[in-house]
Design a protein around this motif. Structure first.
Motif, mmCIF file in Angstrom:
data_model
loop_
_atom_site.group_PDB
_atom_site.id
_atom_site.type_symbol
_atom_site.label_atom_id
_atom_site.label_comp_id
_atom_site.label_asym_id
_atom_site.label_seq_id
_atom_site.Cartn_x
_atom_site.Cartn_y
_atom_site.Cartn_z
ATOM 1 N N ALA A 33 -0.300 8.328 -8.175
ATOM 2 C CA ALA A 33 -0.817 6.793 -7.682
ATOM 3 C C ALA A 33 -1.023 5.722 -8.993
ATOM 4 O O ALA A 33 -1.303 4.910 -8.945
ATOM 5 C CB ALA A 33 -2.197 7.779 -7.675
ATOM 6 N N LEU A 34 -1.009 6.435 -9.884
ATOM 7 C CA LEU A 34 -1.244 5.470 -11.461
ATOM 8 C C LEU A 34 0.581 4.420 -11.192
ATOM 9 O O LEU A 34 0.112 3.360 -11.357
ATOM 10 C CB LEU A 34 -1.287 5.863 -12.619
ATOM 11 N N GLY A 35 0.910 4.880 -11.097
ATOM 12 C CA GLY A 35 2.212 4.719 -11.254
ATOM 13 C C GLY A 35 2.833 3.318 -9.948
ATOM 14 O O GLY A 35 2.878 2.379 -10.013
ATOM 15 N N THR A 36 2.015 3.495 -9.057
ATOM 16 C CA THR A 36 2.510 2.903 -7.369
ATOM 17 C C THR A 36 1.037 1.826 -7.668
ATOM 18 O O THR A 36 1.185 0.600 -7.647
ATOM 19 C CB THR A 36 1.638 3.842 -6.816
ATOM 20 N N VAL A 37 0.040 2.259 -8.634
ATOM 21 C CA VAL A 37 -1.024 1.038 -8.627
ATOM 22 C C VAL A 37 -0.089 0.147 -9.921
ATOM 23 O O VAL A 37 -0.557 -1.226 -9.602
ATOM 24 C CB VAL A 37 -2.301 1.434 -9.442
ATOM 25 N N ARG A 38 0.543 0.468 -11.352
ATOM 26 C CA ARG A 38 0.628 -0.187 -11.647
ATOM 27 C C ARG A 38 2.237 -1.422 -10.873
ATOM 28 O O ARG A 38 2.079 -2.611 -11.243
ATOM 29 C CB ARG A 38 1.937 0.921 -12.861
ATOM 30 N N GLY A 39 2.416 -0.392 -10.042
ATOM 31 C CA GLY A 39 3.573 -1.253 -9.574
ATOM 32 C C GLY A 39 3.260 -2.314 -8.959
ATOM 33 O O GLY A 39 3.710 -3.983 -8.391
ATOM 34 N N LEU A 40 2.181 -1.645 -7.773
ATOM 35 C CA LEU A 40 1.741 -2.931 -7.310
ATOM 36 C C LEU A 40 0.706 -4.050 -7.665
ATOM 37 O O LEU A 40 0.647 -5.446 -7.125
ATOM 38 C CB LEU A 40 0.452 -2.294 -6.729
ATOM 39 N N LEU A 41 0.189 -4.230 -8.943
ATOM 40 C CA LEU A 41 -0.057 -5.192 -10.739
ATOM 41 C C LEU A 41 0.703 -5.784 -10.842
ATOM 42 O O LEU A 41 0.043 -7.563 -10.950
ATOM 43 C CB LEU A 41 -1.562 -4.528 -11.158
ATOM 44 N N ARG A 42 2.356 -5.937 -10.212
ATOM 45 C CA ARG A 42 3.261 -6.627 -10.570
ATOM 46 C C ARG A 42 3.331 -6.815 -9.967
ATOM 47 O O ARG A 42 4.479 -8.905 -10.021
ATOM 48 C CB ARG A 42 4.267 -5.344 -11.235
ATOM 49 N N ARG A 43 2.507 -7.591 -9.010
ATOM 50 C CA ARG A 43 3.399 -8.504 -7.404
ATOM 51 C C ARG A 43 3.512 -9.628 -7.851
ATOM 52 O O ARG A 43 1.695 -9.645 -7.702
ATOM 53 C CB ARG A 43 3.158 -7.098 -6.102
ATOM 54 N N SER A 44 3.415 -10.775 -6.909
ATOM 55 C CA SER A 44 2.434 -11.515 -7.293
ATOM 56 C C SER A 44 2.089 -11.928 -5.586
ATOM 57 O O SER A 44 0.982 -12.954 -6.043
ATOM 58 C CB SER A 44 3.940 -13.019 -7.017
ATOM 59 N N ASP A 45 2.312 -10.964 -4.650
ATOM 60 C CA ASP A 45 1.803 -11.320 -3.250
ATOM 61 C C ASP A 45 0.764 -10.582 -3.062
ATOM 62 O O ASP A 45 -0.322 -9.814 -2.497
ATOM 63 C CB ASP A 45 2.034 -11.723 -2.332
ATOM 64 N N THR A 46 -0.565 -10.142 -4.544
ATOM 65 C CA THR A 46 -1.569 -9.446 -5.064
ATOM 66 C C THR A 46 -2.492 -8.944 -4.210
ATOM 67 O O THR A 46 -3.278 -8.323 -2.634
ATOM 68 C CB THR A 46 -1.615 -9.018 -6.408
ATOM 69 N N ALA A 47 -3.024 -10.700 -3.780
ATOM 70 C CA ALA A 47 -3.716 -10.643 -2.848
ATOM 71 C C ALA A 47 -3.759 -11.305 -1.789
ATOM 72 O O ALA A 47 -4.730 -10.507 -1.173
ATOM 73 C CB ALA A 47 -4.241 -12.110 -2.709
ATOM 74 N N GLU A 48 -2.933 -10.728 -0.839
ATOM 75 C CA GLU A 48 -2.243 -10.757 0.170
ATOM 76 C C GLU A 48 -2.183 -9.374 0.588
ATOM 77 O O GLU A 48 -2.708 -9.131 2.132
ATOM 78 C CB GLU A 48 -1.139 -11.626 1.219
ATOM 79 N N LEU A 49 -1.981 -8.492 -0.097
ATOM 80 C CA LEU A 49 -1.092 -7.171 0.237
ATOM 81 C C LEU A 49 -3.085 -6.487 -0.100
ATOM 82 O O LEU A 49 -2.939 -6.003 0.805
ATOM 83 C CB LEU A 49 -0.461 -5.947 -1.059
ATOM 84 N N ALA A 50 -3.252 -7.169 -0.647
ATOM 85 C CA ALA A 50 -5.279 -6.525 -0.783
ATOM 86 C C ALA A 50 -5.534 -7.024 0.675
ATOM 87 O O ALA A 50 -6.325 -5.617 0.915
ATOM 88 C CB ALA A 50 -5.925 -7.034 -2.044
#
Length: 92
Positions: A33-50
């Motif tokens: 889960a931590l690896g997945t969260v780190r990968g998500l935080l590096r994305r440029s579309d984090t707001a849309e993903l959230a």
């Protein structure tokens, strides 16, 4: 610690092995889960993903509430309605 296949220790040993297995599973899951969260935080579309994740969670919550919070019709009430409908159809 090695054991012969098919041999089981006492209840205490079984409990310790069960807890150790659960802890190992939890640690593995948290690491993933931590690896997945780190990968998500590096994305440029984090707001849309959230926003999409929030929308999906709201939809799931609505489905769960509809499934478990709604009170089903009483069985005898349903049978009485069917009987009344049948009588009305036979009498008409």
């Amino acid at each position: 610690m090695t054991r012969e296949a098919g041999r089981h220790g006492g209840p205490e040993e079984q409990a310790v092995l069960l807890v150790a297995g659960l802890v190992d599973l939890a640690v593995s899951s948290v690491g993933t889960a931590l690896g997945t969260v780190r990968g998500l935080l590096r994305r440029s579309d984090t707001a849309e993903l959230a926003a999409a994740a929030e929308h999906d969670l709201m939809a799931r919550g609505r489905l769960v509430l509809d499934r478990y919070a709604a009170v089903p019709a009483a069985h005898l009430e349903i049978l009485a309605r069917h009987a009344m409908a049948r009588r009305a159809a036979d009498g008409a």
